[in-house]
Design an enzyme around this catalytic site. Sequence first.
Site, PDB file in Angstrom:
ATOM      1  N   CYS A   1       0.816  -1.289   0.015  1.00  0.00           N
ATOM      2  CA  CYS A   1      -0.125   0.186  -0.173  1.00  0.00           C
ATOM      3  C   CYS A   1       0.829   1.435   0.015  1.00  0.00           C
ATOM      4  O   CYS A   1       0.346   2.300  -0.154  1.00  0.00           O
ATOM      5  CB  CYS A   1      -0.892   0.190   1.207  1.00  0.00           C
ATOM      6  SG  CYS A   1      -2.155  -1.340   1.175  1.00  0.00           S
TER       7      CYS A   1
ATOM      8  N   ASP B   1       2.571   2.512   2.701  1.00  0.00           N
ATOM      9  CA  ASP B   1       2.891   2.711   3.907  1.00  0.00           C
ATOM     10  C   ASP B   1       2.856   1.825   4.929  1.00  0.00           C
ATOM     11  O   ASP B   1       2.054   0.671   5.051  1.00  0.00           O
ATOM     12  CB  ASP B   1       1.853   3.838   4.285  1.00  0.00           C
ATOM     13  CG  ASP B   1       1.733   4.955   3.319  1.00  0.00           C
ATOM     14  OD1 ASP B   1       2.923   5.751   3.438  1.00  0.00           O
ATOM     15  OD2 ASP B   1       0.933   5.306   2.626  1.00  0.00           O
TER      16      ASP B   1
ATOM     17  N   CYS C   1       5.473   7.763   2.561  1.00  0.00           N
ATOM     18  CA  CYS C   1       5.773   8.989   1.977  1.00  0.00           C
ATOM     19  C   CYS C   1       5.757  10.076   3.067  1.00  0.00           C
ATOM     20  O   CYS C   1       6.161   9.910   4.405  1.00  0.00           O
ATOM     21  CB  CYS C   1       4.451   9.412   0.911  1.00  0.00           C
ATOM     22  SG  CYS C   1       2.878   9.478   1.933  1.00  0.00           S
TER      23      CYS C   1
ATOM     24  N   CYS D   1      -4.723   7.734   3.694  1.00  0.00           N
ATOM     25  CA  CYS D   1      -3.780   6.657   3.373  1.00  0.00           C
ATOM     26  C   CYS D   1      -2.570   6.603   4.190  1.00  0.00           C
ATOM     27  O   CYS D   1      -1.896   5.759   4.347  1.00  0.00           O
ATOM     28  CB  CYS D   1      -3.582   6.435   1.846  1.00  0.00           C
ATOM     29  SG  CYS D   1      -2.569   8.051   1.374  1.00  0.00           S
TER      30      CYS D   1
END
Lengths: 151, 389
Positions: free
Chosen positions: A36, A38, A61, A105
């Site tokens: 995903c 992360d 990120c 997210c």
Amino acid sequence: MANMYNDKVMDHFMNPHNVGELEHADGIGTYGSPVCGDMMQISIQVKDDKITDAKFKTFGCGSAIASSSIATDMIIGMTIDEALELTNKQIIDELGGLPAVKVHCSVLADHAIKSAIYDYAQKTGKHYKGLEGFDPNAEEEDHHDIPEEEE
Amino acid sequence: MRQVYLDYSATTPVKKEVLDAMLPYFSELYGNPSSLYSIAAESKDAIAAARKQVADLIGAGEKEITFTSCGTEADNWAVMGAADALKNKGNHIITTKIEHHALLHTCEFLEKHGYDVTYLDVDKEGRVAPAALEAAITDKTILISIMFINNEVGTIEPVKELAQIAKKHNILFHTDAVQALGNIAIDVKELGIDMMSMSAHKIYGPKGIGALYIRKGVRISNYLHGGAQENKKRAGTENLAGIVGFGKAAELAGNNLQAHIKHTSALRDRLIEKVQAEIDHVYINGSMKHRHPGNANLTFEFIEGEAMLLYLDMNGIAVSTGSACSSASLTPSHVLSAMDIPVERIHGTLRFTVGDMTTEEDIDYVVSTLKNVVNKLREISSVSSKKGW
């Protein structure tokens, strides 16, 4: 790109606090997956039901790293019960906001913290109200189901 | 702080010669080419000269070049214009999974309007197999559209072979050559291309101007309807200064082609070699044999692309990433996915593209900065070579 994040987010991203793994952790939790994009690992030290130290490691990120940094800052000094009540919204507010597309997210901290406390509770046989119904191995919710936007 | 731009596949700076050629056409020679007085005639002549410059770069005739507002419009026009003109012959289009969104989303639009589209797979290097193309052709196939060079990984497709297959089956062959123009020698006649999309801003020309090559004898429907501009093929008052700039950029690209390829490929190779020597767990995506001269697409394991991009940006370095986290749609690169690269690695991918203004010092600065960035993010990361994914 850089101006999509506010100064506080950028500061926590560029100079993250509490990076690492506690050598004598009382609880360790992980949430997210590299697929995903992360994944956060958090380790905590607990004394008298109070979190005395916390460290994190995050694959992800800018906002994932910044939110991990500020979340660990926030829980150090909290009681276990207080930490279990911490929400992603509070973490995002503390950061001064995140771009809408990042909100769902990249903020993994509340779940990762609960996982670490769950690990601590398992090891010590303690019970916390905030952990009722919590399953650290539950399928990760599909946090990528956001309508596609034009690039 | 040093500023290093390594995103030439996104866009390029306008060269001074190009800007100088354009400037008179804003406030002095501003006549509408469709008008009949002298100042308009000068505009008309300037467009004709630019058309020849663009045609010369690709071995086409002047009448085979039509200016558009950008590469995206050229792609939209080629596909929709062919689909409409040939709708009585069939409704099947063949393209690939790694096209630019200008092509993919146009095909998806046509699918909603009764067309069938086959999206060909690519191999691990991003190349289309000519045999796969031939196998996909049906008696309903009216158009084959396969890009010349992929914009993300820089893979050069076997365009000549693919065009030959199209010709053998009497099917129109279009290629999106936006990344190829000025980076590889292109002779549309020798390659057997029927239609080709181009853009000025990738070859040191201005943004907002593109062109579609349409081989003499090929008829497609118009896309923009209106006045009789561009030989009645593309309505709308011409972007005069843009066209002049595109012409000048095309002329320079033709004159500089060999030097440009030599310069960019040497710097690209220097970048790849130094990165491989100084950073471990790095993968090169795409083909080294069939590759855009300025492209280096690299995966840095155990870290995420947006984070790398931001750290590099804070150090004055501009690159792009295939990571989902940097895209508005939150989906990882469709190109790298089609090449079967594991998603967790796609997240850690950066695209470096060098150009005419890049220097050896730039590359050395980027590699030393990158090394620090990768080390720092790997220290933060919850995955590592020891822990694994």
